[in-house]
Design a protein around this motif. Sequence first.
Motif, short mmCIF file in Angstrom:
data_model
loop_
_atom_site.label_atom_id
_atom_site.label_comp_id
_atom_site.label_asym_id
_atom_site.label_seq_id
_atom_site.Cartn_x
_atom_site.Cartn_y
_atom_site.Cartn_z
N GLY A 281 0.81 -1.21 0.00
CA GLY A 281 0.00 0.00 0.00
C GLY A 281 0.85 1.26 0.00
O GLY A 281 0.57 2.22 -0.72
N LEU A 282 1.91 1.24 0.80
CA LEU A 282 2.81 2.39 0.84
C LEU A 282 3.56 2.54 -0.49
O LEU A 282 3.78 3.66 -0.96
CB LEU A 282 3.81 2.25 1.99
CG LEU A 282 3.23 2.42 3.40
CD1 LEU A 282 4.30 2.14 4.45
CD2 LEU A 282 2.67 3.83 3.59
N ALA A 283 3.97 1.43 -1.08
CA ALA A 283 4.67 1.49 -2.37
C ALA A 283 3.77 2.10 -3.43
O ALA A 283 4.20 2.91 -4.25
CB ALA A 283 5.13 0.10 -2.78
N SER A 284 2.50 1.69 -3.44
CA SER A 284 1.55 2.26 -4.39
C SER A 284 1.36 3.75 -4.14
O SER A 284 1.27 4.56 -5.08
CB SER A 284 0.21 1.52 -4.29
OG SER A 284 -0.72 2.04 -5.20
N VAL B 108 -4.04 4.81 -5.92
CA VAL B 108 -3.28 4.15 -4.86
C VAL B 108 -3.92 2.80 -4.51
O VAL B 108 -3.23 1.77 -4.45
CB VAL B 108 -3.21 5.04 -3.60
CG1 VAL B 108 -2.59 4.27 -2.43
CG2 VAL B 108 -2.37 6.29 -3.89
N ALA B 109 -5.23 2.81 -4.28
CA ALA B 109 -5.91 1.58 -3.89
C ALA B 109 -5.94 0.58 -5.04
O ALA B 109 -5.69 -0.62 -4.84
CB ALA B 109 -7.33 1.91 -3.44
N LEU B 110 -6.24 1.06 -6.25
CA LEU B 110 -6.36 0.16 -7.39
C LEU B 110 -5.02 -0.45 -7.77
O LEU B 110 -4.92 -1.65 -8.07
CB LEU B 110 -6.95 0.91 -8.58
CG LEU B 110 -7.41 0.08 -9.77
CD1 LEU B 110 -8.48 -0.92 -9.34
CD2 LEU B 110 -7.94 0.97 -10.88
N TYR B 111 -3.95 0.35 -7.73
CA TYR B 111 -2.64 -0.17 -8.10
C TYR B 111 -2.10 -1.13 -7.05
O TYR B 111 -1.37 -2.07 -7.37
CB TYR B 111 -1.65 0.98 -8.34
CG TYR B 111 -1.80 1.62 -9.71
CD1 TYR B 111 -2.97 1.47 -10.44
CD2 TYR B 111 -0.78 2.36 -10.27
CE1 TYR B 111 -3.12 2.05 -11.69
CE2 TYR B 111 -0.91 2.94 -11.52
CZ TYR B 111 -2.08 2.78 -12.24
OH TYR B 111 -2.22 3.35 -13.47
N ALA B 112 -2.44 -0.90 -5.79
CA ALA B 112 -2.06 -1.87 -4.76
C ALA B 112 -2.73 -3.21 -5.03
O ALA B 112 -2.11 -4.28 -4.88
CB ALA B 112 -2.44 -1.35 -3.38
#
Length: 417
Positions: free
Chosen positions: A141-144, A331-335
Motif C-alpha cells: 500500500g505504501l509502495a503504491s 493508490v488503492a487500485l494499483y495496490a
Amino acid sequence: MSTAFTNIVARSTTWTVLGLLAGLYAAQSVTGSMVQTALPVVLRDAGMPLDQIGYLAVLFLPWALKFLWAPLIDRFLTERSWILVCQVGIILCFLAATALPPQTHMAWLAGVLLVMGVFAATQDVATDSLAVRASDANSRGLASGASTAGAYLGFLIGGGLWLVVYQHAGWAVSMASMAGFVCLLTIPVFLSSGLAAPRERRVVGTHRIGLRTTFANRTLTQGLIFLVVYQVGIRMGSSLTGPYLVDKGIVLDMIGLLRGAGGAVAGFIASSLGALVVQTAGITRSIVIAAILNAALLAALAVVEFANTVSPTLAVGILLLQVGAVAFSFVALYAAMMNWCNPDQTATDFAALQSIDAILAIAAASVAGVLGKAFGYGWLFSASAAFILVAILLAPRTLAAARHGARNSVPEKVSKP
C-alpha cells in the motif's frame, strides 16, 4: 536491543525504497502527462475542435501496446538497465521536438511523440516491475502511494509547468526544458541498484513467461472485470477537463498552475492519505470509498452544468477535488493490481493490466470528445458517473473473487511496516 535495531533498519530501508520509487515514477510520468493532458490544452487554445482533440489520444497507443514487449523485460537484463536506456531515448525525443511546433509540424511531431511514447511506456513497464518486486505484502500500500505521489510530481512538470513555460517562452524552449527535467529525474535511476533482489532463474520448461500465463491467472482476470468498468468512467470523466477549463474562459498559464501546482498538490496529499487508508482499511474498502468520491464529484459537475450555474471558480474547485479522488483511487487500485501479479512475471502481468487501462483511456477519450461535442459536458460527466456506479455494484463480487484467489500468497489487508 538487537531486535529493535533490526526494526529500525527495516523501516529505514522501506522508506529508502519508497523514495526511490517516487523519483522513478516522477521521471516516467513527465512524458505521458504532457502528451495526455497539456498538449490538448495547447491545441484547444489554437482552435482545434473537441472531437479532433479526443482522437489525439492515439498518441497514447504505446502505453496500450506495451504488453507486447513486456515479456522481454522479464527475460532479459535488469529493470534498471531498461530504465536508463529509455531515459536517454526520451531526452533525445524532447530535443528533436524543439524544431516541431504543433501549429505547423503536427504530423512530424506526432511521429516523434509516438517514438517517445514507446520509450516512456517501456520505462513504465520496467518501473512497475521494479515496484512490485521491491515491495511485499507489508509495504504494498505504501509502495503504491509513493508511486502515485511521484507520478503527480511528474504531472506537475509535464502537465503544468510545461504549459507555463510554453506560454511565456514558446515551443522550443518548453521542449528543451522538458529534456532538462528528465535529465534531473534520471538521478534516482542511478541510486536504484539493488532495489530488488535478482530474479530466480527457472529451469527451462518449468515456467513460460507470456500473456497465456497472465490470463490463466484467475486472480487477475476476476479483478480485470472491475478494472474495465471502473476505469471507463474515470477516463471519460477526466479526458476533457483541460479543454473544459479553456471553454470556461481560464487562460493557459492559469490552467498550467491549477492543473500543475494545484493538481500535483491535491494528488500528492490524496495519494499520501490514500496509502494510509489502504494500510488500515484494506484494499477493497479503499477502492469502494474512492469510487464513491469520484462518482459524487462527477455527478456534481453534471448538476451544475445542467443548471447552467457553474462559475470558473466552482469548476476549478470541483476538478481539484476530483484530481485528489482519482489519485486516491489509483493508490488503492494499483495496490490491488500489484497483488494480482504472478511474481514470476511481474512486468508482463502488470503491463497487461495497464495496457488494457490505456486502451480504455484511448477509447474513452475518443467517445468523450464525440459525446462532449454532441451533447455537452453535462451528459459527459453524467455518463462517467454512471459507469463508476455500475463498477461499485460489481465490486463485492469481482474484487472478492480476486481477493479469494490471492489469499494464499498476498493478504487483502496491508499491514503497517
